[in-house]
Design an enzyme around this catalytic site. Structure first.
Site, PDB file in Angstrom:
ATOM      1  N   ASP A 244       2.676  -6.674   2.805  1.00 26.22           N
ATOM      2  CA  ASP A 244       1.515  -5.842   3.138  1.00 26.22           C
ATOM      3  C   ASP A 244       1.988  -4.493   3.676  1.00 26.22           C
ATOM      4  O   ASP A 244       1.400  -3.914   4.593  1.00 26.22           O
ATOM      5  CB  ASP A 244       0.605  -6.544   4.152  1.00 26.22           C
ATOM      6  CG  ASP A 244      -0.754  -5.864   4.307  1.00 26.22           C
ATOM      7  OD1 ASP A 244      -1.139  -5.066   3.424  1.00 26.22           O
ATOM      8  OD2 ASP A 244      -1.438  -6.115   5.326  1.00 26.22           O
TER       9      ASP A 244
ATOM     10  N   GLY B 255      -1.486  -1.378  10.287  1.00 25.99           N
ATOM     11  CA  GLY B 255      -0.520  -1.438   9.198  1.00 25.99           C
ATOM     12  C   GLY B 255       0.808  -0.845   9.608  1.00 25.99           C
ATOM     13  O   GLY B 255       0.884  -0.061  10.558  1.00 25.99           O
TER      14      GLY B 255
ATOM     15  N   ASN C  25      -7.014   0.403  -2.159  1.00 24.98           N
ATOM     16  CA  ASN C  25      -7.688   1.206  -1.129  1.00 24.98           C
ATOM     17  C   ASN C  25      -6.986   2.536  -0.877  1.00 24.98           C
ATOM     18  O   ASN C  25      -6.710   2.921   0.252  1.00 24.98           O
ATOM     19  CB  ASN C  25      -7.856   0.404   0.176  1.00 24.98           C
ATOM     20  CG  ASN C  25      -6.563  -0.153   0.719  1.00 24.98           C
ATOM     21  OD1 ASN C  25      -5.620  -0.379  -0.020  1.00 24.98           O
ATOM     22  ND2 ASN C  25      -6.518  -0.383   2.017  1.00 24.98           N
TER      23      ASN C  25
ATOM     24  N   HIS D 243       0.880  -1.175   0.000  1.00 22.59           N
ATOM     25  CA  HIS D 243       0.000   0.000   0.000  1.00 22.59           C
ATOM     26  C   HIS D 243       0.914   1.221   0.000  1.00 22.59           C
ATOM     27  O   HIS D 243       1.480   1.559   1.035  1.00 22.59           O
ATOM     28  CB  HIS D 243      -0.889   0.005   1.250  1.00 22.59           C
ATOM     29  CG  HIS D 243      -1.731  -1.221   1.403  1.00 22.59           C
ATOM     30  ND1 HIS D 243      -3.035  -1.285   0.973  1.00 22.59           N
ATOM     31  CD2 HIS D 243      -1.445  -2.441   1.940  1.00 22.59           C
ATOM     32  CE1 HIS D 243      -3.522  -2.493   1.242  1.00 22.59           C
ATOM     33  NE2 HIS D 243      -2.566  -3.215   1.828  1.00 22.59           N
ATOM     34  N   PHE D 244       1.078   1.844  -1.163  1.00 21.72           N
ATOM     35  CA  PHE D 244       2.003   2.973  -1.277  1.00 21.72           C
ATOM     36  C   PHE D 244       1.288   4.322  -1.120  1.00 21.72           C
ATOM     37  O   PHE D 244       1.907   5.369  -1.245  1.00 21.72           O
ATOM     38  CB  PHE D 244       2.782   2.900  -2.587  1.00 21.72           C
ATOM     39  CG  PHE D 244       3.941   1.914  -2.552  1.00 21.72           C
ATOM     40  CD1 PHE D 244       4.228   1.172  -1.412  1.00 21.72           C
ATOM     41  CD2 PHE D 244       4.752   1.735  -3.663  1.00 21.72           C
ATOM     42  CE1 PHE D 244       5.286   0.273  -1.374  1.00 21.72           C
ATOM     43  CE2 PHE D 244       5.818   0.844  -3.635  1.00 21.72           C
ATOM     44  CZ  PHE D 244       6.091   0.108  -2.496  1.00 21.72           C
ATOM     45  N   ARG D 245      -0.044   4.288  -0.888  1.00 19.34           N
ATOM     46  CA  ARG D 245      -0.801   5.450  -0.362  1.00 19.34           C
ATOM     47  C   ARG D 245      -1.077   6.585  -1.344  1.00 19.34           C
ATOM     48  O   ARG D 245      -1.580   7.628  -0.928  1.00 19.34           O
ATOM     49  CB  ARG D 245      -0.107   6.024   0.879  1.00 19.34           C
ATOM     50  CG  ARG D 245       0.133   5.038   2.012  1.00 19.34           C
ATOM     51  CD  ARG D 245      -1.130   4.384   2.466  1.00 19.34           C
ATOM     52  NE  ARG D 245      -0.992   3.672   3.729  1.00 19.34           N
ATOM     53  CZ  ARG D 245      -1.809   2.716   4.140  1.00 19.34           C
ATOM     54  NH1 ARG D 245      -2.825   2.363   3.368  1.00 19.34           N
ATOM     55  NH2 ARG D 245      -1.643   2.131   5.305  1.00 19.34           N
TER      56      ARG D 245
ATOM     57  N   ASN E  39      -3.852  -5.662  10.300  1.00 17.09           N
ATOM     58  CA  ASN E  39      -5.018  -6.479   9.964  1.00 17.09           C
ATOM     59  C   ASN E  39      -4.638  -7.383   8.790  1.00 17.09           C
ATOM     60  O   ASN E  39      -4.256  -6.853   7.756  1.00 17.09           O
ATOM     61  CB  ASN E  39      -6.204  -5.602   9.524  1.00 17.09           C
ATOM     62  CG  ASN E  39      -6.678  -4.654  10.606  1.00 17.09           C
ATOM     63  OD1 ASN E  39      -6.413  -4.852  11.789  1.00 17.09           O
ATOM     64  ND2 ASN E  39      -7.365  -3.607  10.199  1.00 17.09           N
TER      65      ASN E  39
ATOM     66  N   HIS F  32      -2.038 -12.539   3.155  1.00 18.24           N
ATOM     67  CA  HIS F  32      -1.620 -12.410   4.570  1.00 18.24           C
ATOM     68  C   HIS F  32      -2.320 -13.347   5.561  1.00 18.24           C
ATOM     69  O   HIS F  32      -3.017 -12.929   6.470  1.00 18.24           O
ATOM     70  CB  HIS F  32      -1.700 -10.961   5.051  1.00 18.24           C
ATOM     71  CG  HIS F  32      -2.945 -10.194   4.741  1.00 18.24           C
ATOM     72  ND1 HIS F  32      -4.205 -10.717   4.801  1.00 18.24           N
ATOM     73  CD2 HIS F  32      -3.098  -8.897   4.347  1.00 18.24           C
ATOM     74  CE1 HIS F  32      -5.080  -9.791   4.481  1.00 18.24           C
ATOM     75  NE2 HIS F  32      -4.447  -8.681   4.190  1.00 18.24           N
TER      76      HIS F  32
END
Length: 446
Positions: A310, A329, A94, A62-64, A283, A236
């Site tokens: 993750d 995270g 996401n 997740h590099f945002r 999570n 995961h």
């Protein structure tokens, strides 16, 4: 284009370690041999005493970007990735807005084309009401479809059973899932809220997002995949009980259902909440020693196929929030390979198995074209690792935009010394070079 000749390397590839040289010309591995003669235009890299691995392919990060760039962005996190030997990443939908239309998905590719140090692909996100958009996804240049069957960062929970069945039965693309049962989590959370309010001690996180919640969800997803014939990849995994859902009885290429474990579930247990607190709030949750032992066993006997991170950065300020508003995270992409090298040093896993799970298998599972192996004709995504060059994880050498790591203070035995992406030297001896070498991943699918 530069021509590099890597000399005297211990080449780890396809189940063996052999000493030799590798010649890189025009993005490609052009020759592998016991000894290759140098020419005047070659840049020599002497890897004497070090291991040469295929570049790591991290199938879940997740590099945002867009929308959450105070936590990280494609430029900052891909820099951290190449420093850790990760040459390709698959990023999740996401972000803000969620990548749930083809237009929004392509916007992320556009950003990466201008800012990524590593190779990239982005998952298309599925929701309760975007089946039409999901089915437009191009299997040749998008890694897969991502479904959140348990809520996490972002509002992408898919909980409509009819929609789920339609997605599973309508696409031939790989479907990757986050599996946690929402009703179970909510019931557990209410119980702890009654006792502690918003300040639930983080040590109860694995009892709230419990083993039962994971098993209920993943077993349903697998049942649905078997019913519909969908190609399912379960992200995961974190519990011993879930390991009974997976098989090692058939070769990876024949598996319709594959499995991933993340580095933090192999490294931390619930005992670490006392010292690490919310820094290891993930999570699915980090669980017990028994769960971790079962994950290791399944990894080694090939019920689990992939090791990933993750990688999911948040600011330290956000991590200091009370339990109910503290996001889950943490950042790991710079340290995943060296953590697995620690496990190798302790005799827990072989180097050949690390390469299988972090390089070869992600390439096979996603059918990534010409990456994940050290082969003539393949893209030169390569990593040199010195297993006798100790260092300490500290603020000064952390490259994540968020500026912290749950591993701070840890002494590591191995160090990534060089990373090549598409034949370009992007990282050398502690410094990321200003070379945006990343390309969009392509996939060998119909």
């Amino acid at each position: 284009m530069s021509t590099f000749l890597i000399k005297n390397a211990k080449i780890v590839n396809e189940g063996s370690i052999v000493e030799g040289d590798v010649l890189i010309e025009n993005e490609i591995i052009s020759q592998i041999d016991e000894s290759i003669s140098a020419k005047p235009n070659y840049t020599i890299v002497d890897a004497e005493g070090s291991f040469l691995l295929p570049g790591v392919i991290d199938d879940q990060v997740h590099f945002r970007e867009p929308g959450l760039t105070h936590k990280g962005n494609i430029a900052s996190e891909s820099r951290a990735a190449v420093a850790g030997g990760v040459t390709s990443f698959i990023e999740q939908p996401n972000t803000v807005p969620n990548a749930v239309t083809q237009e929004l998905l392509e916007q992320k590719y556009e950003i990466a084309s201008k800012t990524s140090y590593a190779n990239y692909s982005f998952m298309m996100g599925g929701t309760n009401d975007n089946l039409e958009e999901v089915l437009k996804t191009n299997p040749k240049n998008v890694a897969g479809i991502k479904l959140f069957l348990g809520s996490s960062t972002g509002n992408m929970l898919v909980d409509n059973q009819e929609v789920l069945e339609k997605i599973f039965s309508s696409t031939k693309m790989l479907i990757a899932v986050h599996c946690e049962d929402e009703a179970t989590i909510k019931a557990n959370l209410e119980k702890y809220k009654e006792e502690y309010g918003d300040n639930i001690p983080v040590k109860y996180h694995h009892l709230i997002r419990s083993a039962e919640a994971c098993y209920l969800s993943s077993s349903k997803a697998i049942e649905l995949a078997k019913k519909t014939g969908a190609r399912l990849h379960v992200f995961h995994l974190s519990t011993a009980k879930e390991m009974e859902l997976f098989t090692n009885k058939i070769p990876l290429e024949e598996k319709q259902i594959t499995a991933e474990v993340c580095v933090h579930h192999l490294w931390f247990t619930d005992k670490d909440y006392d010292t690490k607190g919310a820094l290891i709030k993930w999570n699915p949750a980090v669980k017990t020693q028994e769960d971790q032992d079962a994950l290791w066993q399944a990894l080694l006997d090939d019920r689990i196929d992939v090791i990933a991170t993750d990688h999911a950065p948040h600011t330290l300020e956000e991590k200091k929030n009370p339990y109910s508003t503290c996001p889950s995270g943490g950042p790991l992409v710079q340290h995943s390979l060296v953590l697995m090298m620690e496990a190798y040093a302790k005799g827990k896993i072989s180097l050949e198995k690390i390469v299988e799970k972090m390089c070869h298998n992600p390439a096979k599972i996603f059918k990534i074209e010409k990456r994940g192996f050290i082969k003539e004709g393949y893209f030169a995504d390569l990593v040199i690792v010195n297993s006798h060059l100790p260092w300490n994880v500290k603020k000064e050498n952390i490259l994540y935009k968020c500026g912290w790591s749950p591993l701070e203070g840890l002494n590591l035995k191995s160090r990534v010394t060089h990373t090549f992406v598409n034949g370009k030297l992007v990282y050398q001896n502690g410094k990321v070079k200003d070379v945006l070498a990343g390309k969009r991943l392509t996939f060998d699918r119909e």
